[in-house]
Write an enzyme that holds these catalytic residues in place. Structure first.
Site, PDB file in Angstrom:
ATOM      1  N   GLU A  27       0.810  -1.660  -0.026  1.00 24.07           N
ATOM      2  CA  GLU A  27      -0.442  -0.113   0.085  1.00 24.07           C
ATOM      3  C   GLU A  27       0.772   0.931  -0.378  1.00 24.07           C
ATOM      4  O   GLU A  27       0.192   1.942   0.422  1.00 24.07           O
ATOM      5  CB  GLU A  27      -1.095   0.157   1.204  1.00 24.07           C
ATOM      6  CG  GLU A  27      -2.089  -0.895   1.080  1.00 24.07           C
ATOM      7  CD  GLU A  27      -3.256  -1.266   2.301  1.00 24.07           C
ATOM      8  OE1 GLU A  27      -2.745  -0.498   3.363  1.00 24.07           O
ATOM      9  OE2 GLU A  27      -3.905  -1.957   2.430  1.00 24.07           O
ATOM     10  N   GLU A  91     -10.476  -4.703   8.624  1.00 24.03           N
ATOM     11  CA  GLU A  91      -9.760  -3.312   8.675  1.00 24.03           C
ATOM     12  C   GLU A  91      -8.625  -4.251   7.801  1.00 24.03           C
ATOM     13  O   GLU A  91      -7.984  -3.619   7.052  1.00 24.03           O
ATOM     14  CB  GLU A  91      -8.727  -3.887   9.867  1.00 24.03           C
ATOM     15  CG  GLU A  91      -7.756  -2.899  10.175  1.00 24.03           C
ATOM     16  CD  GLU A  91      -7.594  -1.030   9.921  1.00 24.03           C
ATOM     17  OE1 GLU A  91      -7.168  -0.331   9.656  1.00 24.03           O
ATOM     18  OE2 GLU A  91      -9.069  -1.304  10.228  1.00 24.03           O
ATOM     19  N   TYR A  94      -4.986  -9.789   3.481  1.00 26.42           N
ATOM     20  CA  TYR A  94      -4.170  -9.927   2.811  1.00 26.42           C
ATOM     21  C   TYR A  94      -4.382 -11.903   2.588  1.00 26.42           C
ATOM     22  O   TYR A  94      -3.869 -12.137   3.188  1.00 26.42           O
ATOM     23  CB  TYR A  94      -2.995  -9.205   3.924  1.00 26.42           C
ATOM     24  CG  TYR A  94      -1.562  -9.231   3.252  1.00 26.42           C
ATOM     25  CD1 TYR A  94      -0.636  -8.530   1.912  1.00 26.42           C
ATOM     26  CD2 TYR A  94      -0.663 -10.710   3.162  1.00 26.42           C
ATOM     27  CE1 TYR A  94       0.060  -9.135   1.234  1.00 26.42           C
ATOM     28  CE2 TYR A  94       0.561 -10.574   3.126  1.00 26.42           C
ATOM     29  CZ  TYR A  94       0.733  -9.889   1.878  1.00 26.42           C
ATOM     30  OH  TYR A  94       1.967  -9.773   0.844  1.00 26.42           O
ATOM     31  N   ILE A 104      -8.248 -18.383  -1.587  1.00 26.84           N
ATOM     32  CA  ILE A 104      -7.521 -18.386   0.105  1.00 26.84           C
ATOM     33  C   ILE A 104      -7.753 -16.176   0.755  1.00 26.84           C
ATOM     34  O   ILE A 104      -9.312 -16.601   1.292  1.00 26.84           O
ATOM     35  CB  ILE A 104      -6.120 -17.909   0.449  1.00 26.84           C
ATOM     36  CG1 ILE A 104      -5.514 -19.188  -0.283  1.00 26.84           C
ATOM     37  CG2 ILE A 104      -5.587 -17.622   1.884  1.00 26.84           C
ATOM     38  CD1 ILE A 104      -4.206 -19.007   0.005  1.00 26.84           C
ATOM     39  N   ASN A 132      -6.135   1.375  -5.342  1.00 26.26           N
ATOM     40  CA  ASN A 132      -5.879  -0.243  -5.723  1.00 26.26           C
ATOM     41  C   ASN A 132      -7.085  -0.353  -6.423  1.00 26.26           C
ATOM     42  O   ASN A 132      -8.233  -1.671  -5.729  1.00 26.26           O
ATOM     43  CB  ASN A 132      -5.876  -0.811  -3.742  1.00 26.26           C
ATOM     44  CG  ASN A 132      -5.056  -2.430  -3.784  1.00 26.26           C
ATOM     45  OD1 ASN A 132      -5.632  -3.004  -4.667  1.00 26.26           O
ATOM     46  ND2 ASN A 132      -5.433  -2.645  -2.908  1.00 26.26           N
ATOM     47  N   TYR A 139     -13.413  -6.787  -4.259  1.00 28.89           N
ATOM     48  CA  TYR A 139     -14.865  -6.415  -3.828  1.00 28.89           C
ATOM     49  C   TYR A 139     -16.198  -6.618  -4.084  1.00 28.89           C
ATOM     50  O   TYR A 139     -17.027  -7.028  -4.011  1.00 28.89           O
ATOM     51  CB  TYR A 139     -14.213  -5.885  -2.353  1.00 28.89           C
ATOM     52  CG  TYR A 139     -13.258  -6.061  -1.638  1.00 28.89           C
ATOM     53  CD1 TYR A 139     -13.097  -6.982  -0.940  1.00 28.89           C
ATOM     54  CD2 TYR A 139     -11.914  -4.554  -1.460  1.00 28.89           C
ATOM     55  CE1 TYR A 139     -12.314  -7.058   0.117  1.00 28.89           C
ATOM     56  CE2 TYR A 139     -10.943  -4.797  -1.148  1.00 28.89           C
ATOM     57  CZ  TYR A 139     -10.728  -6.111  -0.321  1.00 28.89           C
ATOM     58  OH  TYR A 139      -9.764  -6.306   0.925  1.00 28.89           O
ATOM     59  N   GLU A 151     -22.932   6.686  -2.424  1.00 25.05           N
ATOM     60  CA  GLU A 151     -22.863   7.978  -1.311  1.00 25.05           C
ATOM     61  C   GLU A 151     -23.002   9.183  -0.496  1.00 25.05           C
ATOM     62  O   GLU A 151     -23.235   9.752  -0.427  1.00 25.05           O
ATOM     63  CB  GLU A 151     -23.877   6.952  -0.353  1.00 25.05           C
ATOM     64  CG  GLU A 151     -24.775   5.406  -0.338  1.00 25.05           C
ATOM     65  CD  GLU A 151     -25.430   4.773   0.669  1.00 25.05           C
ATOM     66  OE1 GLU A 151     -24.197   5.578   2.362  1.00 25.05           O
ATOM     67  OE2 GLU A 151     -25.834   3.511   0.360  1.00 25.05           O
TER      68      GLU A 151
END
Length: 173
Positions: A27, A91, A94, A104, A132, A139, A151
């Site tokens: 990151e 949070e 990884y 995984i 990213n 996701y 939103e």
């Protein structure tokens, strides 16, 4: 590939700490990491833990080039929505690069969702850096909604001096 998702144990904190740093490097923010495995042990494995964690483990014969069998983690905690009720916040998710694309990450995230549902959570929330794209697409493909786009929510933070200043402005008892 054969792998197992399980609740992290205190003995896993060194591996989790290693992967937290790997994620921070990915990151582009390794200098932001200020905790070690000792804080993870204290904060995740005390009588009132601040977080829960799952790890992905592969058999010895599939260990990483560096010799690791713990190859991924998902760190999460519970929050509360005044509109919806119980929520789980992931949070970190990884998986070490050499183990990506093998289910995984999906397994870890699905297990976080399952744990949340078992605790009557009505949503799973997380944040993704704007650049990213691979993670964001991952996701969204799994059904996540991009609230920034739909939103207009902004994610804000107080830390360091700003947090100190705000806390010092609290009314005296």
């Amino acid at each position: 590939m054969n792998f197992k998702i399980r609740a992290a144990k205190q003995d896993d904190c060194k591996d989790i700490s290693r992967m937290i740093m790997e994620l921070a490097v990915y990151e582009k923010m390794p200098e932001q990491v200020k905790i070690s495995y000792k804080e993870l042990e204290r904060d995740g494995f005390s009588p009132n833990p601040f977080f829960e964690c799952l790890v992905a483990e592969v058999p010895e014969e599939h260990k990483s080039e560096e010799g690791y069998t713990v190859v991924g983690y998902a760190l999460f905690f519970y929050t509360y929505s005044t509109w919806k009720g119980r929520s789980v916040y992931m949070e970190d998710l990884y998986v070490m690069p050499e183990f990506r694309g093998k289910g995984i990450g999906k397994g870890l995230m699905s297990k976080v969702a399952q744990v949340g549902k078992e605790k009557q959570c009505v949503r799973l929330q997380l944040s993704v850096l704007d650049w990213n794209t691979p993670s964001l697409e991952f996701y969204v493909a799994k059904g996540a909604q991009d609230l920034t786009a739909s939103e207009g929510w902004h994610f804000l933070r107080f830390d360091g001096e700003a947090l100190d200043k705000l806390a010092n402005e609290a009314p005296k008892d």
